[in-house]
Design a protein around this motif. Sequence first.
Motif, PDB file in Angstrom:
ATOM      1  N   VAL A   1       0.837  -0.861  -0.008  1.00 30.43           N
ATOM      2  CA  VAL A   1      -0.033  -0.006  -0.071  1.00 30.43           C
ATOM      3  C   VAL A   1       0.775   1.229  -0.199  1.00 30.43           C
ATOM      4  O   VAL A   1       1.606   1.443   0.762  1.00 30.43           O
ATOM      5  N   THR A   2       0.791   2.013  -1.030  1.00 33.15           N
ATOM      6  CA  THR A   2       1.433   3.287  -0.989  1.00 33.15           C
ATOM      7  C   THR A   2       0.699   4.418  -1.435  1.00 33.15           C
ATOM      8  O   THR A   2      -0.561   4.383  -2.097  1.00 33.15           O
ATOM      9  N   VAL A   3       1.296   5.658  -1.028  1.00 26.92           N
ATOM     10  CA  VAL A   3       0.595   6.976  -1.380  1.00 26.92           C
ATOM     11  C   VAL A   3       1.626   7.792  -1.921  1.00 26.92           C
ATOM     12  O   VAL A   3       2.745   7.916  -1.521  1.00 26.92           O
ATOM     13  N   ASP A   4       1.298   8.685  -2.969  1.00 28.34           N
ATOM     14  CA  ASP A   4       2.258   9.448  -3.762  1.00 28.34           C
ATOM     15  C   ASP A   4       1.318  10.460  -4.135  1.00 28.34           C
ATOM     16  O   ASP A   4       0.523  10.670  -5.310  1.00 28.34           O
ATOM     17  N   GLY A   5       1.431  11.500  -3.615  1.00 25.93           N
ATOM     18  CA  GLY A   5       0.687  12.698  -3.798  1.00 25.93           C
ATOM     19  C   GLY A   5      -0.683  12.610  -3.228  1.00 25.93           C
ATOM     20  O   GLY A   5      -1.127  12.252  -1.945  1.00 25.93           O
ATOM     21  N   ARG A   6      -1.670  12.780  -4.357  1.00 27.98           N
ATOM     22  CA  ARG A   6      -3.021  12.370  -4.101  1.00 27.98           C
ATOM     23  C   ARG A   6      -3.366  11.052  -4.739  1.00 27.98           C
ATOM     24  O   ARG A   6      -4.698  10.709  -4.768  1.00 27.98           O
ATOM     25  N   HIS A   7      -2.533  10.451  -4.754  1.00 27.83           N
ATOM     26  CA  HIS A   7      -2.763   9.035  -5.638  1.00 27.83           C
ATOM     27  C   HIS A   7      -2.513   8.095  -4.643  1.00 27.83           C
ATOM     28  O   HIS A   7      -1.281   7.886  -3.925  1.00 27.83           O
ATOM     29  N   GLY A   8      -3.279   6.984  -4.314  1.00 26.19           N
ATOM     30  CA  GLY A   8      -3.136   5.868  -3.414  1.00 26.19           C
ATOM     31  C   GLY A   8      -3.095   4.646  -4.435  1.00 26.19           C
ATOM     32  O   GLY A   8      -3.896   4.379  -5.548  1.00 26.19           O
ATOM     33  N   ARG A   9      -2.378   3.398  -4.015  1.00 25.97           N
ATOM     34  CA  ARG A   9      -2.445   2.419  -4.941  1.00 25.97           C
ATOM     35  C   ARG A   9      -2.160   1.177  -3.893  1.00 25.97           C
ATOM     36  O   ARG A   9      -1.407   1.228  -2.798  1.00 25.97           O
ATOM     37  N   VAL A  10      -2.766   0.069  -4.016  1.00 27.32           N
ATOM     38  CA  VAL A  10      -2.757  -1.028  -3.592  1.00 27.32           C
ATOM     39  C   VAL A  10      -2.403  -2.131  -4.379  1.00 27.32           C
ATOM     40  O   VAL A  10      -3.021  -2.433  -5.733  1.00 27.32           O
ATOM     41  N   GLU A  11      -1.101  -2.729  -4.419  1.00 26.56           N
ATOM     42  CA  GLU A  11      -0.518  -3.646  -5.241  1.00 26.56           C
ATOM     43  C   GLU A  11      -0.706  -4.971  -4.630  1.00 26.56           C
ATOM     44  O   GLU A  11      -0.008  -5.119  -3.563  1.00 26.56           O
ATOM     45  N   LEU A  12      -1.373  -5.878  -5.183  1.00 22.06           N
ATOM     46  CA  LEU A  12      -1.471  -7.267  -4.312  1.00 22.06           C
ATOM     47  C   LEU A  12      -0.803  -8.317  -5.244  1.00 22.06           C
ATOM     48  O   LEU A  12      -1.056  -8.461  -6.606  1.00 22.06           O
TER      49      LEU A  12
ATOM     50  N   ALA B   1      -4.568 -11.540 -15.133  1.00 22.82           N
ATOM     51  CA  ALA B   1      -4.274 -13.005 -15.214  1.00 22.82           C
ATOM     52  C   ALA B   1      -3.210 -13.639 -14.139  1.00 22.82           C
ATOM     53  O   ALA B   1      -2.246 -12.843 -13.896  1.00 22.82           O
ATOM     54  N   VAL B   2      -3.519 -14.917 -13.960  1.00 24.85           N
ATOM     55  CA  VAL B   2      -2.428 -15.640 -13.121  1.00 24.85           C
ATOM     56  C   VAL B   2      -1.405 -16.065 -14.181  1.00 24.85           C
ATOM     57  O   VAL B   2      -1.939 -16.826 -15.022  1.00 24.85           O
ATOM     58  N   ASP B   3      -0.275 -15.939 -13.975  1.00 30.47           N
ATOM     59  CA  ASP B   3       0.826 -16.780 -14.877  1.00 30.47           C
ATOM     60  C   ASP B   3       1.604 -17.803 -14.102  1.00 30.47           C
ATOM     61  O   ASP B   3       2.456 -17.453 -13.192  1.00 30.47           O
ATOM     62  N   GLY B   4       1.044 -18.973 -14.092  1.00 33.78           N
ATOM     63  CA  GLY B   4       1.634 -20.156 -13.488  1.00 33.78           C
ATOM     64  C   GLY B   4       1.054 -20.205 -12.305  1.00 33.78           C
ATOM     65  O   GLY B   4       0.127 -20.454 -11.906  1.00 33.78           O
ATOM     66  N   THR B   5       2.121 -19.854 -11.177  1.00 33.37           N
ATOM     67  CA  THR B   5       1.554 -19.767  -9.878  1.00 33.37           C
ATOM     68  C   THR B   5       1.521 -18.399  -9.231  1.00 33.37           C
ATOM     69  O   THR B   5       1.555 -18.285  -7.850  1.00 33.37           O
ATOM     70  N   GLY B   6       1.648 -17.292  -9.976  1.00 32.20           N
ATOM     71  CA  GLY B   6       1.488 -16.074  -9.491  1.00 32.20           C
ATOM     72  C   GLY B   6       0.928 -15.063 -10.178  1.00 32.20           C
ATOM     73  O   GLY B   6       0.622 -15.399 -11.428  1.00 32.20           O
ATOM     74  N   GLY B   7       0.591 -13.983  -9.605  1.00 32.95           N
ATOM     75  CA  GLY B   7       0.058 -12.684 -10.400  1.00 32.95           C
ATOM     76  C   GLY B   7       0.165 -11.413  -9.575  1.00 32.95           C
ATOM     77  O   GLY B   7       0.301 -11.471  -8.274  1.00 32.95           O
ATOM     78  N   THR B   8      -0.448 -10.483 -10.264  1.00 33.79           N
ATOM     79  CA  THR B   8      -0.207  -9.044  -9.359  1.00 33.79           C
ATOM     80  C   THR B   8      -1.478  -8.311 -10.036  1.00 33.79           C
ATOM     81  O   THR B   8      -1.585  -8.359 -11.155  1.00 33.79           O
TER      82      THR B   8
END
Length: 808
Positions: free
Chosen positions: A187-198, A225-232
């Motif tokens: 979970v990150t915040v950059d200025g007025r933008h938040g991101r959740v990278e799972l 999409a899931v690539d093999g055994t992982g994904g983002t």
Amino acid sequence: MLDATPLTDGWTLGHEGGALPATVPGCVHTDLLAAGVIPDPFLGRNETGVAWVGRREWTYETELTASSGHERTDLVFDGLDTAAEIVLDGRSLGKVRNMHRSYRFDVTGVSGRLAVRFASAYTEAEAVRQRLGDRPNAYPEPFQHIRKMACSFGWDWGPTLVTAGIWRPVRLEHWSTARLARVRPLVTVDGRHGRVELRVDVERTRVEADLTLEARTGDVRAVAAVDGTGGTVRLDVPDPELWWPRGYGEQPLYDVELTLLHGDVPLDTWRRRIGFRTVELDRGADAHGSAFTFAVNGTRLFARGVNWIPDDVFPSRVTRERYRERLAQAADAGVDLVRVWGGGIYESEDFYDACDELGLLVWQDFPFACAAYPEEQPLRGEVEAEARENVVRLMPHPSLVLWNGNNENLWGFRDWDWERRLAGKSWGEGYYLGLLPRVVAELDPTRPYAAGSPWSGSWDHHPNDPAHGTHHSWEVWNREDYAEYRANVPRFVAEFGWQAPPAYATLRRALPGEELAAGSPGMLHHQKAEDGNGKLERGLARHFAVPDGTPGEEFDRWHYLTQVNQARAVAAGIEHWRSNWPVCAGTVVWQLNDCWPVTSWAAIDGDGRPKPLYHELRRLYADRLLTLRPGGDGPLLAAVNQAAEVWRGTLRLRRMSVDGTVLGATTVSLTAFPRSVADLRVPRDLVPTGPKEFLVADAWGSPRSSGAESGGALRALHFPAPDKDIPYPRPEFEVSVTPGPVTAVTVTARTLVRDLLLQADRLAPGARADTGLVTLLPGERVTIGVDGWPHPDSSAARTALYCVEPAL
């Protein structure tokens, strides 16, 4: 869809007399206690009589039916304490040796008798010690040779109750095609933008299946999409509301849901709450040494902290409600940071959820404390596995702001003769300066890591150098008077404290039938610190005359005065260090809570009753604090303003005699800017000239800082002599009681009444007062609210009121 079946019913615990009913989650001691096999180990000296429990092997059993309509069934243990073999239908599924991990076993198509066979933790630890060689530690037990809650082997505030059991939930998980094996939210915040990278790891039964990840928070949705055994999968949230520590803003939390899909069919779901905020730790060099200052969302703060130990020596008994109650007590006392100490555990989700909601920053120690830890197998692999699991498990929580490698081990290597005794053997440095920072950097780069506490940042400085990094102040209490807190200004005080006994009702419950005395058998058994009572006595003797009277009266005075001394000691430190912001950027009191009824450094005792220290923390940790501290040319006055608004008000200074005469007075204006400290000079003609005089400072214009009603004042007092040298008048006061849902006890002073305390639990065990120590000048009054007092009576209230009395 993954189907989970809790395994809570039908468990038994093997015992010499046959099988006993067992509670899961739970532990051996609580099951034996429920069955009447052992007495309550918290009462009297029963702890010693149940020591045999920790030396035995124990087996938990139940019937398991693992059949389902799914392709795979897993047996999942969230926590096993500690060394055990899991056997199903006569077949061993595996052996485990770490309390701090979860475990998963494939039991597809297998049913039958499930047995969890626990070895004695002593047997496991002693076998590892024999294999790897002994290592020094601060206590005589082998806790550093097993990945188990260290303080279950006893501490200088805790009992030695080495238990075993299925201490966290166990369940069957039935699933097909694939499941979510791990979800790592950045979970990150950059200025007025938040991101959740799972970042997601997937376990499959079908390699060929096309899988999709779908994530949501509010109206924001993303698919990958899931690539093999992982994904983002990434969720971009515009203009997120920021999460703040309490006192700095609100604590908005966002629900995040991640679903694993096979076509349109959901296979598994992960749900958490997150918060958007930034956290930085300034450790830069400056004119005073090396800083250690937290900044949240760019705002630098003085951390008002407490150390947290496990709230029960049997952690499976700590419920969600109990976590919430204890942490709410911390928040109500003005605390904004809780350090989870390294001799305990990674706490349950309930703990961190409460901190998220209450705005309490969490400093999380990895579980290493006061010992040299071997770095060889089998421990090294366990340490890495538990670190990886718990870093990912706790990442969603915005309250978590620091990973800390250990408690006092780097200091111990340097100062406690470990280096010579180790003679080159491993001792944990590779964990704290190598393995753990690598794990945090890889898995959770959004948070800072510190190698230990205390730690100066590198071996270039002494590990406990007050000018660099974190500092533990234990010369005070162990050897010196609390006045010595004022001798230096550490950059961040991560541990300091002073002992006092628990509340009177807590002692009465814990020591039934005992004639209470400072040195009575039960009191000494519930005092675990080395020479603890001796340090209490020497600490009292510096300030007060020795209590005298009948045995009961003598104990009552000793009990009251030791609690006064504890509150004053902690106040001396916090007032000095807060007054030196921003050089000093935090204090973390040792400790908030207790794990059983004991004389200790806690502000809240083992039965959950606040000590006077707790109420004093409410004053010391308020946004605005007025202090008068000794100085070379007279007392120093500081107005500490941690609020976001300017503190403008009026300050009245009075030099007074203990008989109530005003010897001099002045009124000046007061201005303290936000997040700053304003120092004011005390006029020389107002400086007390002897033990008969004292100084009073009252400030108006800041009611919200102290919790007082509008128009109320903040007060600071300075007495230039120890109490034993002050010719106090005999205290005189009137007491009136107004019954109600909360009974009002009003005390009106006719003389100076110093450190008045209503011990409400002496009126009724369940009674609680909303006010701690208060000093009244002649003619002043205070109204104390008392909850849980079924039969209010003014004469009874008077018997529960204590104050400092003149020395004979």
